[in-house]
Design an enzyme around this catalytic site. Structure first.
Site, mmCIF file in Angstrom:
data_model
loop_
_atom_site.group_PDB
_atom_site.id
_atom_site.type_symbol
_atom_site.label_atom_id
_atom_site.label_comp_id
_atom_site.label_asym_id
_atom_site.label_seq_id
_atom_site.Cartn_x
_atom_site.Cartn_y
_atom_site.Cartn_z
ATOM 1 N N CYS A 2 1.797 0.285 -8.577
ATOM 2 C CA CYS A 2 2.999 0.831 -7.939
ATOM 3 C C CYS A 2 4.213 0.747 -8.852
ATOM 4 O O CYS A 2 5.134 1.558 -8.749
ATOM 5 C CB CYS A 2 3.274 0.121 -6.616
ATOM 6 N N GLU A 54 5.634 -3.499 1.107
ATOM 7 C CA GLU A 54 5.827 -3.162 -0.312
ATOM 8 C C GLU A 54 4.990 -1.928 -0.559
ATOM 9 O O GLU A 54 3.764 -2.001 -0.647
ATOM 10 C CB GLU A 54 5.410 -4.331 -1.198
ATOM 11 N N THR A 100 0.633 4.758 5.053
ATOM 12 C CA THR A 100 0.003 3.666 5.803
ATOM 13 C C THR A 100 1.045 2.663 6.265
ATOM 14 O O THR A 100 0.957 2.124 7.372
ATOM 15 C CB THR A 100 -1.057 2.968 4.942
ATOM 16 N N GLY A 101 2.052 2.415 5.442
ATOM 17 C CA GLY A 101 3.113 1.493 5.830
ATOM 18 C C GLY A 101 3.841 1.938 7.079
ATOM 19 O O GLY A 101 4.188 1.132 7.939
ATOM 20 N N GLY A 155 0.824 -1.198 0.000
ATOM 21 C CA GLY A 155 0.000 0.000 0.000
ATOM 22 C C GLY A 155 0.859 1.249 0.000
ATOM 23 O O GLY A 155 1.997 1.243 -0.468
ATOM 24 N N SER A 156 0.319 2.310 0.547
ATOM 25 C CA SER A 156 1.000 3.607 0.506
ATOM 26 C C SER A 156 2.110 3.697 1.547
ATOM 27 O O SER A 156 2.122 2.966 2.547
ATOM 28 C CB SER A 156 -0.008 4.731 0.753
#
Length: 296
Positions: A109, A75, A57-58, A53-54
């Site tokens: 991505c 990732e 958020t990671g 994800g972003s």
């Protein structure tokens, strides 16, 4: 217990298939709203989190996992660069690069998101790319021939306030659905948002370069490091260049190539750890030192 976060429908389908193969409880899919994530990251019975994800958020997931020292694989976003040398077959490379830039309306991505073209072929390459984009049809997701379908997320398209030079013309959009015009930005400044941030939409900057060392420095001047590619008929030269790029996946005369036996992950803020390949499998294991001493 390990948890991998996926898009909802794909996760449910995998769980449906997995239920036919694994014993009950080995592979599960959980669905829920935004309250589900903190419950998973904070649960002491879960040993590892794998997240795609972003970047923002990671970082929150990594912080939340610290309370129980969970293993984490992340990732995250990418701002993949493609460096085009002046010896390429323009028509052939434009077709590939344009597709890899705009496929899935730029919302993958690993899409190419920055294109650095040697100044000797810049004008011809840009013109050919604009013509290639014009051939892609816009339409509803039910239209089998549509290349550009409605957006799934908000993209970086603040063109009007930036003063960027737009190379692509505005096109007519369907009356219903959240459509964005596919957009190529002609040689914007290196410090502009369209170059430094992940646009995550059908918009891409094309930039000029002349000096090999300089373009490598410019490509690496980013917080992202997911993938990068170099395109040239001189493969040894391309390999020399691409091996200096700071990214988890690097390609010569291609982009977006993946295989389950090849590790995949990002450098810098594009991720932590690797999935796939032997490296990826080992990341889901706990090493254990085993000592046996025979009494004598």
């Amino acid at each position: 217990m390990e948890v991998i976060a996926l898009h909802p429908y794909s996760a449910l389908k995998l769980a449906e298939i997995g239920a036919k193969i694994f014993p009950p409880g080995v592979f599960q899919a959980l669905s829920g709203d935004e309250s589900l994530g903190p419950l998973i990251t904070g649960h002491p019975g879960i040993a590892k989190i794998g997240f795609t994800g972003s970047v923002e958020t990671g970082k929150k997931i990594m912080a939340a996992c610290a309370s129980t020292l969970k293993r984490v694989s992340l990732e995250l976003g990418g701002n993949d660069a493609a460096v085009i040398c002046d010896d390429v077959d323009i028509d052939q490379v434009v077709a590939k690069v344009t597709f890899l830039t705009f496929v899935h309306v730029g919302q993958i991505c690993m899409n190419i998101k920055r294109i650095y073209v040697h100044e000797n072929i810049y004008d011809k390459f840009l013109d050919a790319m604009v013509k290639a984009v014009a051939q892609f049809k816009t339409g509803d997701h039910q239209d089998a021939e549509a290349f550009f379908v409605p957006e799934a997320a908000q993209a970086l398209l603040t063109i009007g306030t930036q003063g960027w030079k737009v190379a692509t013309p505005e096109r007519q959009k369907p009356e219903t659905g959240y459509f964005l015009t596919p957009t190529i930005i002609d040689n914007p400044p290196d410090d502009s948002a369209i170059v430094t941030e992940e646009p995550f939409g059908p918009i891409c900057p094309v930039l000029k370069w002349k000096d090999e060392d300089d373009v490598i420095t410019r490509v690496n001047a980013t917080k992202y490091g997911l993938g990068a590619s170099v395109w040239s008929k001189d493969v040894p030269r391309a390999k020399r260049m691409v091996e200096q790029l700071e990214a988890g996946s690097i390609w010569v005369n291609t982009h977006f190539e993946l295989a389950p036996n090849v590790p995949f992950g990002g450098h810098k803020e594009s991720g932590l750890g690797m999935d796939w390949g032997e490296v990826g499998v080992k990341s889901w294991c706990n090493p254990q030192a085993y000592w046996v001493k025979h009494s004598g």
